[in-house]
Enzyme design. Structure first.
Site, short mmCIF file in Angstrom:
data_model
loop_
_atom_site.label_atom_id
_atom_site.label_comp_id
_atom_site.label_asym_id
_atom_site.label_seq_id
_atom_site.Cartn_x
_atom_site.Cartn_y
_atom_site.Cartn_z
N ASP A 102 -12.90 49.16 -63.43
CA ASP A 102 -13.63 48.29 -62.51
C ASP A 102 -14.85 47.74 -63.26
O ASP A 102 -15.81 48.47 -63.51
CB ASP A 102 -14.09 49.06 -61.27
CG ASP A 102 -12.94 49.53 -60.38
OD1 ASP A 102 -11.80 49.63 -60.87
OD2 ASP A 102 -13.19 49.81 -59.19
N LYS A 165 -13.03 42.85 -56.32
CA LYS A 165 -13.67 43.93 -55.57
C LYS A 165 -15.03 43.45 -55.09
O LYS A 165 -15.75 42.77 -55.82
CB LYS A 165 -13.80 45.15 -56.49
CG LYS A 165 -14.60 46.32 -55.96
CD LYS A 165 -14.60 47.46 -56.98
CE LYS A 165 -15.56 48.57 -56.61
NZ LYS A 165 -15.57 49.67 -57.61
N LYS A 197 -10.28 44.81 -53.16
CA LYS A 197 -10.89 46.12 -52.92
C LYS A 197 -12.25 45.97 -52.25
O LYS A 197 -13.23 45.60 -52.90
CB LYS A 197 -11.03 46.89 -54.25
CG LYS A 197 -11.70 48.26 -54.11
CD LYS A 197 -11.73 48.99 -55.45
CE LYS A 197 -12.55 50.27 -55.38
NZ LYS A 197 -12.58 50.99 -56.68
#
EC number: 4.1.2.4
Length: 256
Positions: A102, A165, A197
């Site tokens: 991430d 995300k 996400k």
């Protein structure tokens, strides 16, 4: 099973159970791995700092939970615009054995009008990842402006992101339904293989159900799976287990 219980069950299966605290230790990560193996099934992943990947891998193997993915973070949490450092961190994460990375998009640069550095950083980090899944954190709560949230999402997808995300969980405003709507709409327009996400701020099954509802409305019920949808959370799990009558009511915390 009630709709709320169904949402709780799904959210566990879609969760990146997270600890990204300055005081994290090997033992806290070991405990997290044990929590990820729940009475309602395993979470999709855990998300930890890179240095804890080896102990997490060892623990998950010992638990027979090899299906739980190990995610980590790079260029985190500030989203700096130094591409070389972000790439070095990403390569190191992959070398440690991360299944997923991430990376934080250089959102402040975008706010200052620089679109190029974000695109180039994501592109270079995806090249460093190879087959490892790359999730790009756009920090939607700081971007705030729907135009910027949309543009960060577009640039990330164009540069090769596997997921977009919402948040690091380190700023006052994290996942919101408004940001989810924008980001999921961009996915529907550009590449429905890209995942989404929401991270931080999802506290219970009812809120999880709202985010799932937005995704299903925009992309269809069949779209949502661990390959395309994750919840980034730490305190959410206990609440979901309580909804499923598998745990006591959680204490109120300020957790992610």
């Amino acid at each position: 099973m009630t709709d709320l219980k169904k949402a709780a069950q799904r959210a566990i299966e879609l969760m990146d159970l997270t600890t990204l605290n300055d005081d994290d230790t090997d033992q806290k990560v070991i405990d997290l791995c044990h929590k990820a193996v729940t009475p309602a099934g395993n979470t999709a992943a855990i998300c930890i700092y890179p240095r804890f990947i080896p102990i997490a891998r060892k623990t998950l193997d010992e638990l027979g939970a090899e299906d739980i993915q190990i995610a980590t973070v790079t260029n985190f949490p500030h989203g700096n615009d130094d591409i070389a450092i972000a790439v070095l961190e990403t390569r190191a994460a992959v070398a440690y054995g991360a299944d997923e990375v991430d990376v934080v998009f250089p959102y402040r640069a975008l706010m200052e009008g620089n679109e190029t550095v974000g695109y180039e950083l994501v592109k270079a980090c995806k090249e460093a990842c190879g087959e490892v899944l790359l999730k790009v954190i756009i920090e939607s709560g700081v971007l705030a402006d729907p135009v910027l949230i949309r543009r960060a999402s577009e640039l990330s997808i164009e540069a090769g992101a596997d997921f977009i995300k919402t948040s690091t969980g380190k700023v006052p405003v994290n996942a919101t339904l408004e940001a989810a709507e924008i980001m999921l709409t961009v996915i529907s327009e550009k590449n429905t293989k890209v995942g989404f996400k929401p991270a931080g701020g999802v506290r219970d099954a009812a809120q999880a159900a709202e985010f799932l509802g937005v995704a299903e409305r925009i992309l269809g019920a069949d779209w949502v799976s661990p390959r395309t949808f994750r919840f980034g959370a730490s305190s959410l799990l206990n609440s979901l287990l309580h909804t499923l009558e598998l745990a006591d009511a959680p204490k109120r915390t300020q957790g992610y």
